[in-house]
Design a protein around this motif. Structure first.
Motif, PDB file in Angstrom:
ATOM      1  N   LEU A   9      34.119  45.427  40.685  1.00 31.34           N
ATOM      2  CA  LEU A   9      35.075  44.316  40.668  1.00 31.34           C
ATOM      3  C   LEU A   9      36.346  44.681  39.908  1.00 31.34           C
ATOM      4  CD1 LEU A   9      32.702  41.262  40.118  1.00 31.34           C
ATOM      5  CD2 LEU A   9      34.091  41.742  42.142  1.00 31.34           C
ATOM      6  N   LEU A  30      40.096  44.897  41.475  1.00 34.26           N
ATOM      7  CA  LEU A  30      41.209  44.187  40.856  1.00 34.26           C
ATOM      8  C   LEU A  30      42.402  45.125  40.660  1.00 34.26           C
ATOM      9  CD1 LEU A  30      42.335  41.629  39.455  1.00 34.26           C
ATOM     10  CD2 LEU A  30      41.203  42.405  37.377  1.00 34.26           C
ATOM     11  N   LYS A  41      43.995  35.303  43.237  1.00 35.83           N
ATOM     12  CA  LYS A  41      42.971  36.327  43.429  1.00 35.83           C
ATOM     13  C   LYS A  41      42.662  37.058  42.127  1.00 35.83           C
ATOM     14  CE  LYS A  41      43.679  36.820  48.312  1.00 35.83           C
ATOM     15  NZ  LYS A  41      43.650  37.652  49.472  1.00 35.83           N
ATOM     16  N   SER A  76      39.083  37.024  40.341  1.00 35.25           N
ATOM     17  CA  SER A  76      38.414  38.276  39.971  1.00 35.25           C
ATOM     18  C   SER A  76      38.039  38.279  38.496  1.00 35.25           C
ATOM     19  CB  SER A  76      39.314  39.475  40.279  1.00 35.25           C
ATOM     20  OG  SER A  76      39.533  39.581  41.655  1.00 35.25           O
TER      21      SER A  76
END
Length: 167
Positions: A68, A72, A109, A113
């Motif tokens: 993740l 990002l 977003k 995240s």
């Protein structure tokens, strides 16, 4: 006065290319992080029969967390370059998978995240609760909740602003 104004505008607009150094630095840091991820993965693989179920879950959560974070970084690099430096020169539809990543949707977003990364970290803490005192767990939960509230507020504001722009 107009020639001076034009020079200043060109300098200001040209300065956006300084951002490329940051995006290249992020790409290099992503490569370094990929090496660290592979080391973690190798460690998990080497201990596949030694880890208990709880330890394996924690190790997998660590790998998910790393993925993740890497996603990002990629999202920030691509959207930042596209929004603030220059458009990508690609064939039609080549970046269709990327979706819409303007400055507003990028904020949403990124916030989403961060909430996901924080959730995984908090889950790791909860699974190892015996290693933490109650105060630290409460503080980490409060920090996570502040990320969630921030993401919700950003989403609400983006939705509100989007509604005004459509009418």
């Amino acid at each position: 006065m107009k020639p001076l104004e034009l020079v200043i505008e060109r300098i200001i607009l040209g300065s956006r290319w300084l951002l490329v150094a940051f995006y290249l630095g992020l790409a290099i840091s992503l490569a370094i992080y990929a090496v660290a991820f592979m080391a973690k993965l190798f460690k998990v693989g080497a201990n596949i029969f030694a880890y208990s179920e709880g330890e394996m879950i924690l190790a997998m959560l660590g790998l998910i967390d790393a993925a993740l974070v890497a996603s990002l970084v990629v999202m920030v690099m691509i959207a930042g370059y596209e929004n603030f430096v220059s458009r990508f020169d690609v064939n039609d539809g080549e970046l269709a998978w990327l979706g819409k990543l303007d400055a507003g949707s990028l904020k949403i977003k990124v916030a989403s995240s961060i909430v996901a990364i924080s959730s995984i970290h908090l889950l790791q803490v909860f699974l190892n609760a015996q290693q933490y005192d109650n105060w630290k767990i409460a503080v980490l939960t409060g920090i996570h909740l502040s990320f969630v509230v921030s993401a919700l507020l950003l989403g609400f504001l983006d939705n509100m602003m989007g509604g005004k722009n459509k009418t």
